[in-house]
Design a protein around this motif. Structure first.
Motif, PDB file in Angstrom:
ATOM      1  N   ALA A 246       0.823  -1.201   0.000  1.00 38.39           N
ATOM      2  CA  ALA A 246       0.000   0.000   0.000  1.00 38.39           C
ATOM      3  C   ALA A 246       0.863   1.259   0.000  1.00 38.39           C
ATOM      4  CB  ALA A 246      -0.933  -0.002   1.210  1.00 38.39           C
ATOM      5  N   TRP A 247       1.863   1.279   0.868  1.00 36.78           N
ATOM      6  CA  TRP A 247       2.738   2.446   0.929  1.00 36.78           C
ATOM      7  C   TRP A 247       3.592   2.583  -0.333  1.00 36.78           C
ATOM      8  CZ3 TRP A 247       2.442   6.389   4.191  1.00 36.78           C
ATOM      9  CH2 TRP A 247       1.733   6.211   5.368  1.00 36.78           C
ATOM     10  N   GLY A 248       3.921   1.461  -0.956  1.00 37.05           N
ATOM     11  CA  GLY A 248       4.783   1.512  -2.139  1.00 37.05           C
ATOM     12  C   GLY A 248       4.042   1.348  -3.442  1.00 37.05           C
ATOM     13  N   ALA A 249       2.720   1.537  -3.442  1.00 42.65           N
ATOM     14  CA  ALA A 249       1.894   1.253  -4.617  1.00 42.65           C
ATOM     15  C   ALA A 249       2.422   1.911  -5.890  1.00 42.65           C
ATOM     16  CB  ALA A 249       0.453   1.682  -4.355  1.00 42.65           C
ATOM     17  N   ARG A 250       2.697   3.191  -5.843  1.00 41.56           N
ATOM     18  CA  ARG A 250       3.123   3.884  -7.059  1.00 41.56           C
ATOM     19  C   ARG A 250       4.581   3.578  -7.412  1.00 41.56           C
ATOM     20  NH1 ARG A 250      -0.644   6.416  -9.334  1.00 41.56           N
ATOM     21  NH2 ARG A 250      -2.458   7.114  -8.159  1.00 41.56           N
ATOM     22  N   GLU A 251       5.417   3.491  -6.409  1.00 40.13           N
ATOM     23  CA  GLU A 251       6.825   3.209  -6.678  1.00 40.13           C
ATOM     24  C   GLU A 251       7.005   1.805  -7.257  1.00 40.13           C
ATOM     25  OE1 GLU A 251      11.169   3.485  -4.397  1.00 40.13           O
ATOM     26  OE2 GLU A 251       9.352   4.288  -3.466  1.00 40.13           O
ATOM     27  N   LEU A 252       6.256   0.840  -6.755  1.00 44.94           N
ATOM     28  CA  LEU A 252       6.366  -0.527  -7.261  1.00 44.94           C
ATOM     29  C   LEU A 252       5.780  -0.637  -8.665  1.00 44.94           C
ATOM     30  CD1 LEU A 252       5.490  -2.571  -4.048  1.00 44.94           C
ATOM     31  CD2 LEU A 252       7.741  -1.988  -4.964  1.00 44.94           C
ATOM     32  N   GLN A 253       4.745   0.161  -8.943  1.00 45.48           N
ATOM     33  CA  GLN A 253       4.187   0.170 -10.296  1.00 45.48           C
ATOM     34  C   GLN A 253       5.203   0.716 -11.286  1.00 45.48           C
ATOM     35  OE1 GLN A 253       3.096   2.985 -12.262  1.00 45.48           O
ATOM     36  NE2 GLN A 253       2.052   1.770 -13.845  1.00 45.48           N
ATOM     37  N   GLU A 254       5.950   1.742 -10.869  1.00 47.01           N
ATOM     38  CA  GLU A 254       6.992   2.300 -11.735  1.00 47.01           C
ATOM     39  C   GLU A 254       8.105   1.302 -12.015  1.00 47.01           C
ATOM     40  OE1 GLU A 254       8.222   5.739  -9.605  1.00 47.01           O
ATOM     41  OE2 GLU A 254       6.388   6.890 -10.039  1.00 47.01           O
ATOM     42  N   ARG A 255       8.292   0.350 -11.100  1.00 48.21           N
ATOM     43  CA  ARG A 255       9.294  -0.698 -11.286  1.00 48.21           C
ATOM     44  C   ARG A 255       8.727  -1.912 -12.023  1.00 48.21           C
ATOM     45  NH1 ARG A 255      13.730  -0.930  -7.461  1.00 48.21           N
ATOM     46  NH2 ARG A 255      13.991   1.099  -6.466  1.00 48.21           N
ATOM     47  N   ASN A 256       7.484  -1.778 -12.470  1.00 42.98           N
ATOM     48  CA  ASN A 256       6.807  -2.866 -13.166  1.00 42.98           C
ATOM     49  C   ASN A 256       6.724  -4.117 -12.295  1.00 42.98           C
ATOM     50  OD1 ASN A 256       5.370  -3.812 -15.411  1.00 42.98           O
ATOM     51  ND2 ASN A 256       7.193  -4.797 -16.282  1.00 42.98           N
ATOM     52  N   TYR A 257       6.668  -3.906 -10.986  1.00 42.62           N
ATOM     53  CA  TYR A 257       6.526  -4.977  -9.991  1.00 42.62           C
ATOM     54  C   TYR A 257       7.648  -6.016 -10.065  1.00 42.62           C
ATOM     55  CZ  TYR A 257       2.042  -2.679  -9.959  1.00 42.62           C
ATOM     56  OH  TYR A 257       1.064  -1.710  -9.902  1.00 42.62           O
ATOM     57  N   ASP A 258       8.812  -5.560 -10.486  1.00 37.94           N
ATOM     58  CA  ASP A 258      10.005  -6.421 -10.543  1.00 37.94           C
ATOM     59  C   ASP A 258      11.008  -5.870  -9.532  1.00 37.94           C
ATOM     60  OD1 ASP A 258      12.028  -8.150 -11.131  1.00 37.94           O
ATOM     61  OD2 ASP A 258      12.382  -7.415 -13.174  1.00 37.94           O
ATOM     62  N   PHE A 259      11.123  -6.521  -8.371  1.00 35.07           N
ATOM     63  CA  PHE A 259      11.989  -6.003  -7.314  1.00 35.07           C
ATOM     64  C   PHE A 259      12.423  -7.135  -6.407  1.00 35.07           C
ATOM     65  CE2 PHE A 259       7.536  -5.641  -6.160  1.00 35.07           C
ATOM     66  CZ  PHE A 259       7.478  -6.226  -4.901  1.00 35.07           C
ATOM     67  N   SER A 260      13.436  -6.864  -5.601  1.00 34.65           N
ATOM     68  CA  SER A 260      13.948  -7.855  -4.641  1.00 34.65           C
ATOM     69  C   SER A 260      13.673  -7.365  -3.228  1.00 34.65           C
ATOM     70  CB  SER A 260      15.452  -8.054  -4.833  1.00 34.65           C
ATOM     71  OG  SER A 260      15.734  -8.573  -6.124  1.00 34.65           O
ATOM     72  N   ILE A 261      13.515  -8.313  -2.304  1.00 31.51           N
ATOM     73  CA  ILE A 261      13.241  -7.951  -0.919  1.00 31.51           C
ATOM     74  C   ILE A 261      14.224  -8.633   0.031  1.00 31.51           C
ATOM     75  CG2 ILE A 261      10.780  -7.596  -1.332  1.00 31.51           C
ATOM     76  CD1 ILE A 261      10.256 -10.339  -0.069  1.00 31.51           C
ATOM     77  N   ASN A 262      14.443  -7.999   1.168  1.00 29.48           N
ATOM     78  CA  ASN A 262      15.176  -8.606   2.275  1.00 29.48           C
ATOM     79  C   ASN A 262      14.185  -8.861   3.401  1.00 29.48           C
ATOM     80  OD1 ASN A 262      17.678  -8.348   0.974  1.00 29.48           O
ATOM     81  ND2 ASN A 262      17.944  -6.252   1.729  1.00 29.48           N
ATOM     82  N   VAL A 263      14.235 -10.048   3.985  1.00 35.75           N
ATOM     83  CA  VAL A 263      13.318 -10.401   5.070  1.00 35.75           C
ATOM     84  C   VAL A 263      14.108 -10.706   6.336  1.00 35.75           C
ATOM     85  CG1 VAL A 263      11.490 -11.927   5.848  1.00 35.75           C
ATOM     86  CG2 VAL A 263      11.694 -11.386   3.418  1.00 35.75           C
ATOM     87  N   ASN A 264      13.763 -10.006   7.401  1.00 34.60           N
ATOM     88  CA  ASN A 264      14.301 -10.314   8.728  1.00 34.60           C
ATOM     89  C   ASN A 264      13.231 -11.129   9.449  1.00 34.60           C
ATOM     90  OD1 ASN A 264      15.266 -10.467  11.314  1.00 34.60           O
ATOM     91  ND2 ASN A 264      15.471  -8.266  11.629  1.00 34.60           N
ATOM     92  N   TRP A 265      13.491 -12.432   9.588  1.00 36.87           N
ATOM     93  CA  TRP A 265      12.512 -13.328  10.192  1.00 36.87           C
ATOM     94  C   TRP A 265      12.549 -13.269  11.727  1.00 36.87           C
ATOM     95  CZ3 TRP A 265       9.586 -15.476   6.473  1.00 36.87           C
ATOM     96  CH2 TRP A 265      10.137 -15.607   5.204  1.00 36.87           C
TER      97      TRP A 265
END
Length: 270
Positions: A246-265
């Protein structure tokens, strides 16, 4: 006299019903009509919160709650001064529906059933003689001689003194054309509150596992969120992911939803 003026509410969802029943309650001379384009009413209420319906959030400071909105913070802040969380709780309580607060702040009916909320809204609609017209899609809305003219998809036409548009969003910009014709400016819509699809990633073998508090950061951005994380057969979901999208809706759309994430479990590890 009855029926001096007519209000047409476009949309038979939570917002449309809440507007309609309160308008009818506060002005007994007003004729109120709800138009729903589908054959179902309050369908999203039915499934929200896993079928329990998370009605509101236990945040009782206007400034604090307004900051929870990714876009429109200043707009909702003004609205909250008119009707806030406490008003929502009281409104349902006055109608015999008590809400409970959970550890994460979400508030549900004590029955843990969305049908309780649906029954409450339907009862209010019946009490105040709100008319409900199903399978009525609005194709055109224009100002006529002192009234609004609504052209519906079944070649039916309605006249109204007031119109409330509560039909939610549309995935395509051109679907807003009927509103643009009234003079409104439309911001191009983008997806929000979506899950992360991670095709063929080994983590999906753990589908069904819930991490109570994980932190996800989207690489090369400032986007970061902490909360419950659910691993699914397609990737990741849960409040942590949904809020982040939700917070990254526009930024992720600009990236065409192709991105990497880091997860701290181990965010909540002591």
């Amino acid at each position: 006299m009855k029926n001096n003026k007519t209000l047409v509410v476009i949309g038979g969802g939570a917002a449309g019903f809440f507007c309609a029943v309160n308008a009818a309650r506060l002005n007994s001379s007003l004729r109120v009509i709800i138009l729903e384009k589908s054959g179902k009413l309050l369908s999203k209420v039915k499934v929200s919160g896993g079928g329990r319906c998370n009605v509101t959030h236990a945040c009782f400071e206007v400034l604090e709650l307004s900051k929870r909105y990714p876009r429109g913070e200043h707009f909702v802040r003004k609205a909250f001064h008119q009707f806030f969380t406490t008003d929502t709780i009281d409104w349902f309580k006055e109608r015999g529906v008590r809400l409970k607060e959970e550890a994460d702040g979400r508030m549900f009916p004590v029955t843990d059933s969305s049908q309780t909320i649906i029954n409450c809204l339907m009862k209010e609609a019946n009490t105040y003689a709100v008319e409900i017209l199903m399978n009525r899609e609005v194709r055109k809305l224009k100002a006529g001689s002192g009234k609004w003219e609504l052209e519906l998809g079944n070649n039916e036409n309605l006249l109204a003194d007031f119109v409330c548009v509560a039909c939610g969003g549309f995935p395509k910009l051109q679907q807003f054309d009927w509103l643009k014709e009234t003079g409104h400016t439309i911001v191009p819509p983008v997806p929000s509150l979506f899950t992360f699809n991670i095709p063929k990633h080994p983590v999906t073998q753990l589908m069904g596992v819930v991490v109570k508090e994980a932190t996800i950061k989207i690489q090369s951005t400032k986007l970061k969120n902490t909360g419950p994380l659910l691993i699914t057969h397609w990737g990741m979901s849960g409040p942590c992911v949904l809020k982040l999208s939700a917070w990254g809706a526009r930024e992720l759309q600009e990236r065409n939803y192709d991105f990497s994430i880091n997860v701290n479990w181990l965010t909540d590890a002591k």
